[in-house]
Design a protein around this motif. Structure first.
Motif: not given
Length: 101
Positions: A70-81
């Motif tokens: 998911i791309e948030l304003p401060d960069g991409k975040k990976k779904v870990t769970q």
């Protein structure tokens, strides 16, 4: 109350075929996700699910897996769970610049 915090975010999915070096495939656009995103305040929890997550997102979608970003304003975040329930709770970890995206 959660509905008012929901926003649309760009969604990506990691290719399930590794590259020539055996690394995780590239992130490819996969539409958008409507979610409410909150900073993880359970950093000190003994629960291993929350240990690496920096954000928690709540969504009505049930098709999100640990191959999504998911791309948030401060960069991409990976779904870990992806934890099912009335709403799906997504635990998100930083996806650094070293991943080629």
């Amino acid at each position: 109350m959660i509905e008012t915090a929901m926003r649309d975010y760009p969604l990506y999915i990691l290719s399930d075929t590794p590259d020539e070096y055996g690394q995780i495939g590239k992130a490819q656009p996969s539409g958008t996700i409507r979610a409410a995103v909150f900073v993880n305040d359970r950093q000190l929890s003994d629960n291993a699910y929350y240990a690496e997550s920096t954000y928690i997102a709540l969504t009505w979608r049930r098709d999100i897996t640990d191959r999504h970003l998911i791309e948030l304003p401060d960069g991409k975040k990976k779904v870990t769970q992806a934890l099912p329930g009335r709403m799906t709770r997504l635990l998100l970890a930083d996806w650094g610049a070293g991943h080629g995206d």
